[in-house]
Design a protein around this motif. Structure first.
Motif, PDB file in Angstrom:
ATOM      1  N   TYR A  40       0.772  -1.131   0.070  1.00 51.46           N
ATOM      2  CA  TYR A  40      -0.144   0.065  -0.095  1.00 51.46           C
ATOM      3  C   TYR A  40       0.655   1.133  -0.167  1.00 51.46           C
ATOM      4  O   TYR A  40       2.058   1.045   0.209  1.00 51.46           O
ATOM      5  N   ARG A  41       0.397   2.355  -0.260  1.00 58.01           N
ATOM      6  CA  ARG A  41       1.090   3.850  -0.291  1.00 58.01           C
ATOM      7  C   ARG A  41       0.331   4.689   0.093  1.00 58.01           C
ATOM      8  O   ARG A  41      -0.759   4.791   0.208  1.00 58.01           O
ATOM      9  N   GLN A  42       0.998   5.784   0.619  1.00 53.90           N
ATOM     10  CA  GLN A  42       0.329   7.041   1.385  1.00 53.90           C
ATOM     11  C   GLN A  42       1.190   8.244   0.913  1.00 53.90           C
ATOM     12  O   GLN A  42       2.271   8.270   1.190  1.00 53.90           O
ATOM     13  N   ALA A  43       0.611   9.046   0.080  1.00 48.81           N
ATOM     14  CA  ALA A  43       1.300  10.155  -0.211  1.00 48.81           C
ATOM     15  C   ALA A  43       0.725  11.364   0.778  1.00 48.81           C
ATOM     16  O   ALA A  43      -0.272  11.291   1.477  1.00 48.81           O
ATOM     17  N   PRO A  44       1.464  12.442   0.943  1.00 47.35           N
ATOM     18  CA  PRO A  44       1.272  13.359   1.701  1.00 47.35           C
ATOM     19  C   PRO A  44      -0.065  14.028   1.484  1.00 47.35           C
ATOM     20  O   PRO A  44      -0.558  14.314   0.292  1.00 47.35           O
ATOM     21  N   VAL A  95       4.986   7.114   0.767  1.00 48.14           N
ATOM     22  CA  VAL A  95       5.411   6.019   1.900  1.00 48.14           C
ATOM     23  C   VAL A  95       4.879   4.664   1.339  1.00 48.14           C
ATOM     24  O   VAL A  95       3.612   4.358   1.543  1.00 48.14           O
ATOM     25  N   TYR A  96       5.583   3.759   1.286  1.00 51.96           N
ATOM     26  CA  TYR A  96       5.062   2.537   0.829  1.00 51.96           C
ATOM     27  C   TYR A  96       5.018   1.411   1.890  1.00 51.96           C
ATOM     28  O   TYR A  96       6.237   1.453   2.508  1.00 51.96           O
ATOM     29  N   TYR A  97       3.828   0.942   2.127  1.00 47.24           N
ATOM     30  CA  TYR A  97       3.783   0.061   3.343  1.00 47.24           C
ATOM     31  C   TYR A  97       3.599  -1.353   2.996  1.00 47.24           C
ATOM     32  O   TYR A  97       2.803  -1.824   1.806  1.00 47.24           O
ATOM     33  N   CYS A  98       4.125  -2.342   3.611  1.00 46.63           N
ATOM     34  CA  CYS A  98       3.641  -3.881   3.305  1.00 46.63           C
ATOM     35  C   CYS A  98       2.526  -4.110   4.530  1.00 46.63           C
ATOM     36  O   CYS A  98       2.838  -3.834   5.469  1.00 46.63           O
ATOM     37  N   GLY A 113       7.100   0.972   6.896  1.00 45.73           N
ATOM     38  CA  GLY A 113       6.880   2.041   5.795  1.00 45.73           C
ATOM     39  C   GLY A 113       8.294   2.456   5.256  1.00 45.73           C
ATOM     40  O   GLY A 113       9.543   2.371   6.229  1.00 45.73           O
ATOM     41  N   THR A 114       8.370   2.543   4.031  1.00 43.20           N
ATOM     42  CA  THR A 114       9.617   3.029   3.400  1.00 43.20           C
ATOM     43  C   THR A 114       9.306   4.014   2.303  1.00 43.20           C
ATOM     44  O   THR A 114       8.398   3.857   1.463  1.00 43.20           O
TER      45      THR A 114
END
Length: 120
Positions: A40-44, A95-98, A113-114
């Motif tokens: 998954y990912r989360q942008a600002p 930020v990419y989350y597993c 997150g990375t």
């Protein structure tokens, strides 16, 4: 206790590639391991969104925004899931989350997150 550790993020120019890895450590559930694993990912300023998932049998699912550019894969023996990202765009910055779901669907786990930053 299960921990997911993501690696492989960084800064890349548009059009470049990155490969993310997510390894599960701690008490894994014998040979059954995990069911669905995903990224998954989360942008600002935005909500977290699904990027890609993969079942224990290898069936994959992708968000429309990354189809044909990203490839998810996994190594069940290593309890590790990967995300190969090609043709990166500035809008992929996030930020990419597993995430990993226990094989019996009784629990789910997130990594820390990375950061992936794509410059134009």
């Amino acid at each position: 206790q299960v921990h997911l550790v993501e690696t492989g993020g960084g800064l890349v120019q548009a059009g470049g590639s990155l490969r993310l890895s997510c390894a599960a450590t701690g008490t894994i559930f014998g040979v059954m391991g995990f069911g669905v694993m995903g990224w998954y990912r989360q942008a600002p300023g935005k909500q977290r969104e699904l990027v890609a998932t993969i079942t224990g049998g290898g069936k994959t699912n992708y968000a429309d925004a990354v189809k044909s550019r990203f490839t998810i894969s996994r190594d069940n023996a290593k309890n590790t899931v990967y995300l190969q990202m090609n043709s990166l765009k500035p809008e992929d910055t996030a930020v990419y989350y597993c995430r990993a779901i226990k094989y019996d669907n009784t629990d789910a786990y997130w990594g820390q997150g990375t950061q992936v930053t794509v410059s134009s």
